[in-house]
Scaffold this motif. Structure first.
Motif, PDB file in Angstrom:
ATOM      1  N   LEU A   1       1.583  -2.983  18.086  1.00  0.00           N
ATOM      2  CA  LEU A   1       0.771  -3.340  16.925  1.00  0.00           C
ATOM      3  C   LEU A   1       0.727  -2.208  15.900  1.00  0.00           C
ATOM      4  CD1 LEU A   1      -2.153  -5.244  18.684  1.00  0.00           C
ATOM      5  CD2 LEU A   1      -0.277  -6.219  17.339  1.00  0.00           C
ATOM      6  N   ALA A   2       0.659  -0.974  16.368  1.00  0.00           N
ATOM      7  CA  ALA A   2       0.671   0.171  15.447  1.00  0.00           C
ATOM      8  C   ALA A   2       1.990   0.231  14.682  1.00  0.00           C
ATOM      9  CB  ALA A   2       0.428   1.467  16.209  1.00  0.00           C
ATOM     10  N   ARG A   3       3.097   0.011  15.365  1.00  0.00           N
ATOM     11  CA  ARG A   3       4.405   0.032  14.705  1.00  0.00           C
ATOM     12  C   ARG A   3       4.545  -1.121  13.715  1.00  0.00           C
ATOM     13  NH1 ARG A   3       8.377   3.415  17.421  1.00  0.00           N
ATOM     14  NH2 ARG A   3       7.376   4.479  19.158  1.00  0.00           N
ATOM     15  N   LEU A   4       3.969  -2.276  14.043  1.00  0.00           N
ATOM     16  CA  LEU A   4       3.975  -3.397  13.106  1.00  0.00           C
ATOM     17  C   LEU A   4       3.143  -3.082  11.861  1.00  0.00           C
ATOM     18  CD1 LEU A   4       3.743  -6.409  15.567  1.00  0.00           C
ATOM     19  CD2 LEU A   4       5.695  -5.767  14.143  1.00  0.00           C
ATOM     20  N   ARG A   5       2.022  -2.392  12.049  1.00  0.00           N
ATOM     21  CA  ARG A   5       1.205  -1.989  10.888  1.00  0.00           C
ATOM     22  C   ARG A   5       1.971  -1.031   9.985  1.00  0.00           C
ATOM     23  NH1 ARG A   5      -2.856  -2.075  14.894  1.00  0.00           N
ATOM     24  NH2 ARG A   5      -2.729   0.184  15.208  1.00  0.00           N
ATOM     25  N   VAL A   6       2.711  -0.104  10.570  1.00  0.00           N
ATOM     26  CA  VAL A   6       3.533   0.810   9.776  1.00  0.00           C
ATOM     27  C   VAL A   6       4.562   0.016   8.979  1.00  0.00           C
ATOM     28  CG1 VAL A   6       5.289   2.621   9.905  1.00  0.00           C
ATOM     29  CG2 VAL A   6       3.209   2.806  11.275  1.00  0.00           C
ATOM     30  N   THR A   7       5.207  -0.928   9.626  1.00  0.00           N
ATOM     31  CA  THR A   7       6.206  -1.761   8.952  1.00  0.00           C
ATOM     32  C   THR A   7       5.575  -2.545   7.806  1.00  0.00           C
ATOM     33  OG1 THR A   7       7.461  -1.929  11.004  1.00  0.00           O
ATOM     34  CG2 THR A   7       7.923  -3.571   9.314  1.00  0.00           C
ATOM     35  N   GLN A   8       4.379  -3.071   8.013  1.00  0.00           N
ATOM     36  CA  GLN A   8       3.689  -3.805   6.949  1.00  0.00           C
ATOM     37  C   GLN A   8       3.365  -2.894   5.768  1.00  0.00           C
ATOM     38  OE1 GLN A   8       0.472  -5.495   9.287  1.00  0.00           O
ATOM     39  NE2 GLN A   8       1.378  -7.530   9.083  1.00  0.00           N
ATOM     40  N   ARG A   9       2.973  -1.652   6.035  1.00  0.00           N
ATOM     41  CA  ARG A   9       2.702  -0.706   4.950  1.00  0.00           C
ATOM     42  C   ARG A   9       3.970  -0.417   4.152  1.00  0.00           C
ATOM     43  NH1 ARG A   9      -0.691   1.934   8.856  1.00  0.00           N
ATOM     44  NH2 ARG A   9       0.927   3.476   9.276  1.00  0.00           N
ATOM     45  N   ILE A  10       5.079  -0.253   4.840  1.00  0.00           N
ATOM     46  CA  ILE A  10       6.350   0.005   4.162  1.00  0.00           C
ATOM     47  C   ILE A  10       6.751  -1.186   3.288  1.00  0.00           C
ATOM     48  CG2 ILE A  10       8.832   0.344   4.541  1.00  0.00           C
ATOM     49  CD1 ILE A  10       8.003   2.016   7.032  1.00  0.00           C
ATOM     50  N   ILE A  11       6.589  -2.388   3.817  1.00  0.00           N
ATOM     51  CA  ILE A  11       6.905  -3.591   3.034  1.00  0.00           C
ATOM     52  C   ILE A  11       6.020  -3.660   1.797  1.00  0.00           C
ATOM     53  CG2 ILE A  11       6.782  -6.115   3.031  1.00  0.00           C
ATOM     54  CD1 ILE A  11       7.623  -5.997   5.999  1.00  0.00           C
ATOM     55  N   ALA A  12       4.726  -3.373   1.954  1.00  0.00           N
ATOM     56  CA  ALA A  12       3.806  -3.404   0.812  1.00  0.00           C
ATOM     57  C   ALA A  12       4.214  -2.376  -0.239  1.00  0.00           C
ATOM     58  CB  ALA A  12       2.374  -3.156   1.281  1.00  0.00           C
ATOM     59  N   LEU A  13       4.616  -1.185   0.179  1.00  0.00           N
ATOM     60  CA  LEU A  13       5.063  -0.167  -0.771  1.00  0.00           C
ATOM     61  C   LEU A  13       6.317  -0.617  -1.504  1.00  0.00           C
ATOM     62  CD1 LEU A  13       4.512   3.124   1.256  1.00  0.00           C
ATOM     63  CD2 LEU A  13       3.264   2.383  -0.774  1.00  0.00           C
ATOM     64  N   MET A  14       7.245  -1.235  -0.782  1.00  0.00           N
ATOM     65  CA  MET A  14       8.477  -1.723  -1.405  1.00  0.00           C
ATOM     66  C   MET A  14       8.168  -2.815  -2.420  1.00  0.00           C
ATOM     67  SD  MET A  14      10.979  -1.733   1.955  1.00  0.00           S
ATOM     68  CE  MET A  14      11.951  -3.066   1.329  1.00  0.00           C
ATOM     69  N   GLN A  15       7.271  -3.729  -2.082  1.00  0.00           N
ATOM     70  CA  GLN A  15       6.930  -4.820  -2.987  1.00  0.00           C
ATOM     71  C   GLN A  15       6.191  -4.292  -4.211  1.00  0.00           C
ATOM     72  OE1 GLN A  15       4.872  -7.453  -0.307  1.00  0.00           O
ATOM     73  NE2 GLN A  15       6.732  -8.595   0.142  1.00  0.00           N
ATOM     74  N   ASN A  16       5.289  -3.327  -4.040  1.00  0.00           N
ATOM     75  CA  ASN A  16       4.589  -2.747  -5.177  1.00  0.00           C
ATOM     76  C   ASN A  16       5.552  -2.026  -6.101  1.00  0.00           C
ATOM     77  OD1 ASN A  16       2.095  -3.677  -4.421  1.00  0.00           O
ATOM     78  ND2 ASN A  16       1.528  -1.835  -3.330  1.00  0.00           N
ATOM     79  N   GLY A  17       6.543  -1.367  -5.545  1.00  0.00           N
ATOM     80  CA  GLY A  17       7.540  -0.687  -6.359  1.00  0.00           C
ATOM     81  C   GLY A  17       8.322  -1.659  -7.207  1.00  0.00           C
ATOM     82  N   GLN A  18       8.611  -2.847  -6.660  1.00  0.00           N
ATOM     83  CA  GLN A  18       9.338  -3.846  -7.424  1.00  0.00           C
ATOM     84  C   GLN A  18       8.486  -4.422  -8.537  1.00  0.00           C
ATOM     85  OE1 GLN A  18      10.631  -6.754  -4.579  1.00  0.00           O
ATOM     86  NE2 GLN A  18      12.511  -5.651  -4.111  1.00  0.00           N
ATOM     87  N   THR A  19       7.199  -4.645  -8.291  1.00  0.00           N
ATOM     88  CA  THR A  19       6.371  -5.279  -9.313  1.00  0.00           C
ATOM     89  C   THR A  19       5.959  -4.296 -10.390  1.00  0.00           C
ATOM     90  OG1 THR A  19       4.380  -4.900  -7.979  1.00  0.00           O
ATOM     91  CG2 THR A  19       5.491  -7.015  -7.710  1.00  0.00           C
TER      92      THR A  19
END
Length: 138
Positions: free
Chosen positions: A60-78
């Motif tokens: 679950l901790a590793r999944l949370r890290v992955t979710q944070r990375i995805i959110a950062l990538m999406q924010n960078g695109q927008t």
């Protein structure tokens, strides 16, 4: 999440195939614990490597890290004010789209759909995701 111990195909080959068309995060789960194998797997495109056995809390901790990375990538695109792909240009600030430097006259729904596709370039989007993103849950 990908287990390398697949019956029909090598997990490394699966990673190579996925990386040929997508940057989706890949968390490898494997009983193989040798450092060289972990390094090779990460070098071919895996984003994380979890060795069996593992606790649910660690997963679950590793999944949370992955979710944070995805959110950062999406924010960078927008945060980009202009999207350019070939002859297509979308100016998010002015709300205009251009093809071959000629303004496209789009309806609001068409413009939202074009922006959604531009923000998700290279990804496969489901019908449900598209309709919810454009028209909402109702």
């Amino acid at each position: 999440m990908l287990d390398l111990g697949l019956p029909d195909i090598d997990g490394i080959e699966v990673i190579n195939r996925i990386r040929s068309w997508s940057n989706v995060p890949i968390i490898v789960i494997s009983a193989r614990s040798e450092n060289s194998h972990k390094i090779d797997t990460l070098d071919v495109g895996a984003d994380d490597y979890l060795t069996k056995p593992f606790s649910i809390e660690e997963l679950l901790a590793r999944l949370r890290v992955t979710q944070r990375i995805i959110a950062l990538m999406q924010n960078g695109q927008t945060q980009q004010s202009v999207f350019i792909n070939g002859d297509l240009k979308i100016d998010y600030v002015s709300g205009c789209a251009y093809l071959n430097n000629e303004e496209l006259h789009l309806t609001p729904i068409e413009y939202k759909l074009l922006c959604l596709l531009a923000h998700n370039i290279g990804k496969v989007l489901t019908h449900k995701f598209i309709t919810q993103s454009i028209w909402g849950s109702s």
